[in-house]
Write an enzyme that holds these catalytic residues in place. Structure first.
Site, PDB file in Angstrom:
ATOM      1  N   SER A 147       0.856  -1.195   0.000  1.00 18.25           N
ATOM      2  CA  SER A 147       0.000   0.000   0.000  1.00 18.25           C
ATOM      3  C   SER A 147       0.883   1.233   0.000  1.00 18.25           C
ATOM      4  O   SER A 147       1.996   1.210   0.558  1.00 18.25           O
ATOM      5  CB  SER A 147      -0.885   0.024   1.256  1.00 18.25           C
ATOM      6  N   TYR A 161      -1.860  -0.146  10.208  1.00 17.50           N
ATOM      7  CA  TYR A 161      -2.014  -0.662   8.838  1.00 17.50           C
ATOM      8  C   TYR A 161      -0.779  -0.318   8.011  1.00 17.50           C
ATOM      9  O   TYR A 161      -0.226  -1.170   7.311  1.00 17.50           O
ATOM     10  CB  TYR A 161      -3.270  -0.046   8.214  1.00 17.50           C
TER      11      TYR A 161
END
Ligand code: NAP
Length: 252
Positions: A147, A161
């Protein structure tokens, strides 16, 4: 690619969002598909049915990659069904509600790293065990889904995250070098803000559209745009590409 027929691709979280787009695009390019999901059997069935209706071969495999005791079984089931593995898209992942680190519970942090990091590392290990000539395999290609958060850090949203995905970048570079001599390529994609249901699962269903103004291209990406990059990295066109991490983020 494979000596046992059309090449076989396993996509974790292949039933919705980016994984679904990867599964459908790969099937259209003649891959046989193992579509993994955690709990939404209906969505997985729909992907498998769509592939079959279009003349492709696909099977759904339930397994929660956050439970590392079942990951080995998932890969064994794929091997039993298809005879081997040529491609692996290490895609399953979760977010959580926006929070500061000092507000996050132990349970939240454990879940985040169990699914996004530990699950992905164990799954990559199992892919290598099926692909490497050291274990009787013929090589293959792994694409990890990281990501942009790994670079940006996602302050005040989800640094947990972001950190869980930073580990995926490191895994990609290290594993790529480790197995480069075994005909296994390992690469990653860093998606930016992609329009999927993951944002709703973090309590922000409109996040992709709400943040469009922060993206240089002024719009979120589509799952299909990420899938195109994954398919390139899986393909023979990327035969000299390994250890690469490709941003698919509209310039973010
Ligand atoms: P999504 O739309 O929420 O879909 C998630 C998929 O993963 C579903 O198929 C889901 O299956 C599966 N899944 C979730 N937890 C799982 C588990 N523990 N074990 C196995 N499968 C599991 O998510 P997405 O947006 O496509 O995201 C896919 C990947 O891209 C993730 O790794 C995510 O971090 C990454 N990513 C997404 C974005 C974005 O903006 N969307 C940006 C950067 C990176 P069920 O339906 O059965 O739960």
């Amino acid at each position: 690619m494979s000596s046992f027929g059309k090449p076989v691709l396993l996509v974790t979280g292949g039933s919705r969002g980016i994984g679904r787009a990867v599964s459908l695009a790969a099937a259209a390019q003649d891959w046989r598909l193992a579509v993994n999901y955690a709990s939404n059997e209906k969505a997985a069935r729909a992907v498998v049915d769509e592939i079959r209706v279009n003349g492709g071969e696909a099977e759904a495999f339930q397994a929660d990659v956050g439970d590392i005791s079942v990951i080995e079984r998932l890969f064994r089931a794929v091997k039993d069904r298809f005879g081997g593995l040529d491609g692996f898209c290490n895609n399953a992942g979760v977010v959580d509600y926006p929070a500061r680190l000092d507000e996050m519970s132990n349970e939240r942090l454990e879940r985040m790293f169990r699914i996004n990091t530990l699950g992905a590392v164990v799954a990559a290990r199992e892919a290598v065990r099926l692909m490497s000539p050291r274990h009787g395999g013929r090589g293959g290609a792994i694409v990890n889904i990281s990501s942009m958060a790994a670079i940006i850090g996602s302050a005040s949203q989800y640094v947990d995250y972001a950190a869980s995905k930073g580990a995926i970048d490191t895994l990609t570079v290290g594993l790529a070098r480790e197995v480069a001599g075994e005909n296994i390529r390992v690469n990653a994609i860093r998606p930016g803000i992609i329009d999927t249901e993951i944002h709703g699962s973090g309590g922000l269903p409109d996040r992709a559209r709400d943040l469009a103004h922060m993206i240089p291209m002024q719009r979120p990406g589509t799952p299909e745009e990420v899938a195109d990059a994954v398919l390139y990295l899986l393909s023979p066109q990327a035969s000299y590409v390994t250890g690469a991490i490709l941003n698919v983020s509209g310039g973010r």
